[in-house]
Scaffold this active site. Sequence first.
Site, PDB file in Angstrom:
ATOM      1  N   LYS A   1       8.231  -2.530 -14.705  1.00 28.22           N
ATOM      2  CA  LYS A   1       8.653  -3.908 -14.967  1.00 28.22           C
ATOM      3  C   LYS A   1       7.516  -4.736 -15.569  1.00 28.22           C
ATOM      4  O   LYS A   1       7.708  -5.424 -16.562  1.00 28.22           O
ATOM      5  CB  LYS A   1       9.157  -4.582 -13.678  1.00 28.22           C
TER       6      LYS A   1
ATOM      7  N   ARG B   1       8.994   0.762   0.475  1.00 23.28           N
ATOM      8  CA  ARG B   1       9.428  -0.068  -0.669  1.00 23.28           C
ATOM      9  C   ARG B   1      10.622   0.570  -1.384  1.00 23.28           C
ATOM     10  O   ARG B   1      11.548  -0.117  -1.814  1.00 23.28           O
ATOM     11  CB  ARG B   1       8.282  -0.274  -1.654  1.00 23.28           C
TER      12      ARG B   1
ATOM     13  N   ARG C   1      -4.167  -2.495  -4.699  1.00 24.44           N
ATOM     14  CA  ARG C   1      -3.037  -3.121  -4.010  1.00 24.44           C
ATOM     15  C   ARG C   1      -2.808  -2.443  -2.670  1.00 24.44           C
ATOM     16  O   ARG C   1      -2.674  -1.229  -2.597  1.00 24.44           O
ATOM     17  CB  ARG C   1      -1.774  -3.047  -4.880  1.00 24.44           C
TER      18      ARG C   1
ATOM     19  N   ARG D   1      15.775  -9.969  -5.952  1.00 26.03           N
ATOM     20  CA  ARG D   1      15.738  -8.680  -5.266  1.00 26.03           C
ATOM     21  C   ARG D   1      16.838  -8.559  -4.214  1.00 26.03           C
ATOM     22  O   ARG D   1      16.966  -7.511  -3.592  1.00 26.03           O
ATOM     23  CB  ARG D   1      14.398  -8.532  -4.546  1.00 26.03           C
TER      24      ARG D   1
ATOM     25  N   ARG E   1      -1.457   4.402  -9.647  1.00 26.10           N
ATOM     26  CA  ARG E   1      -1.827   2.993  -9.751  1.00 26.10           C
ATOM     27  C   ARG E   1      -2.669   2.574  -8.544  1.00 26.10           C
ATOM     28  O   ARG E   1      -3.631   1.813  -8.690  1.00 26.10           O
ATOM     29  CB  ARG E   1      -0.570   2.117  -9.846  1.00 26.10           C
TER      30      ARG E   1
HETATM   31  P1  ATP Z   1       6.240  -2.811  -9.779  1.00 23.72           P
HETATM   32  O1  ATP Z   1       5.710  -4.107 -10.263  1.00 23.72           O
HETATM   33  O2  ATP Z   1       5.385  -1.653 -10.103  1.00 23.72           O
HETATM   34  O3  ATP Z   1       7.668  -2.558 -10.224  1.00 23.72           O
HETATM   35  P2  ATP Z   1       6.945  -3.763  -7.163  1.00 23.72           P
HETATM   36  O4  ATP Z   1       8.150  -4.311  -7.830  1.00 23.72           O
HETATM   37  O5  ATP Z   1       7.202  -3.030  -5.893  1.00 23.72           O
HETATM   38  O6  ATP Z   1       6.198  -2.826  -8.168  1.00 23.72           O
HETATM   39  P3  ATP Z   1       5.945  -6.464  -6.877  1.00 23.72           P
HETATM   40  O7  ATP Z   1       7.104  -6.991  -7.639  1.00 23.72           O
HETATM   41  O8  ATP Z   1       4.604  -6.826  -7.307  1.00 23.72           O
HETATM   42  O9  ATP Z   1       5.900  -4.876  -6.823  1.00 23.72           O
HETATM   43  O10 ATP Z   1       6.188  -6.910  -5.347  1.00 23.72           O
HETATM   44  C1  ATP Z   1       5.280  -6.556  -4.312  1.00 23.72           C
HETATM   45  C2  ATP Z   1       5.839  -7.014  -2.967  1.00 23.72           C
HETATM   46  O11 ATP Z   1       5.981  -8.457  -2.949  1.00 23.72           O
HETATM   47  C3  ATP Z   1       7.227  -6.494  -2.600  1.00 23.72           C
HETATM   48  O12 ATP Z   1       7.201  -5.208  -2.013  1.00 23.72           O
HETATM   49  C4  ATP Z   1       7.714  -7.593  -1.613  1.00 23.72           C
HETATM   50  O13 ATP Z   1       7.131  -7.432  -0.341  1.00 23.72           O
HETATM   51  C5  ATP Z   1       7.140  -8.865  -2.209  1.00 23.72           C
HETATM   52  N1  ATP Z   1       8.102  -9.491  -3.153  1.00 23.72           N
HETATM   53  C6  ATP Z   1       7.945  -9.636  -4.496  1.00 23.72           C
HETATM   54  N2  ATP Z   1       9.017 -10.230  -5.036  1.00 23.72           N
HETATM   55  C7  ATP Z   1       9.886 -10.475  -4.016  1.00 23.72           C
HETATM   56  C8  ATP Z   1      11.203 -11.027  -3.929  1.00 23.72           C
HETATM   57  N3  ATP Z   1      11.844 -11.460  -5.023  1.00 23.72           N
HETATM   58  N4  ATP Z   1      11.787 -11.102  -2.706  1.00 23.72           N
HETATM   59  C9  ATP Z   1      11.164 -10.672  -1.614  1.00 23.72           C
HETATM   60  N5  ATP Z   1       9.932 -10.121  -1.610  1.00 23.72           N
HETATM   61  C10 ATP Z   1       9.296 -10.015  -2.798  1.00 23.72           C
HETATM   62 MG    MG Z   2       5.020  -5.582 -10.920  1.00 22.52          MG
END
Ligand code: ATP
Ligand code: MG
Length: 192
Positions: free
Chosen positions: A14, A145, A134, A89, A128
Amino acid sequence: MLNIVIFGAPGSGKGTQSELIIKEYGVSHISTGDVLRAEIKGDTELGRVAKDYIEKGQLVPDELIIDMLAKVLDTQKNKKGVIFDGFPRTIPQAKALKKMLNERGTDVSILLDLQVEESILIHRLLERGKISGRSDDNLETIQSRLNVYHTQTAPLAQFYIEEGKHVAIDGGNGSIEDIFKRVEAAINKVIG
Ligand code: ATP
Ligand code: MG
């Protein structure tokens, strides 16, 4: 306005594809993960609450995320549009996003669903983790996750299918540029 939701499991690319989209289309980037990591770094009240959820691989509660997103959206002056990365999400987040955008006279233009095989996701996230620093890029947290993704986030695809906004993208095969070509084709189709 061009409002893009970039969607997919953790490690689906993403953030990487968002950067390329921003360069090409001039939209602003809102990554809830990045905002939360900044809050943690700044040791704010929200950051302290979010840290515990993130380190367990769980979602931060909807009301906190929706409030946070509304504040970030209010600072956006870019008329071209926004790319939402990591949000929504959950179904309540998707409904809140629709309401917020509608109140601003706009809506989601397209949801890009980056589809990637689980074994590739785990491999990418572990790689990563070696450089990202992280706290959630370790095997135990990655498993949780992915589990959260399947149970709470993936069902959102149906919401956007019903809205006529969902486009599936092969995010696992080919180079970053190959995947971006698919992304570009999908966006160009909606902007005509
Ligand atoms: P990537 O960016 O590689 O796809 P990712 O989507 O798991 O990885 P991030 O989007 O950076 O990583 O999110 C990291 C963490 O932050 C999530 O696991 C969650 O705990 C929290 N988080 C981020 N966005 C939300 C959201 N919209 N609702 C609830 N928690 C969130
Ligand atoms: Mg990300």
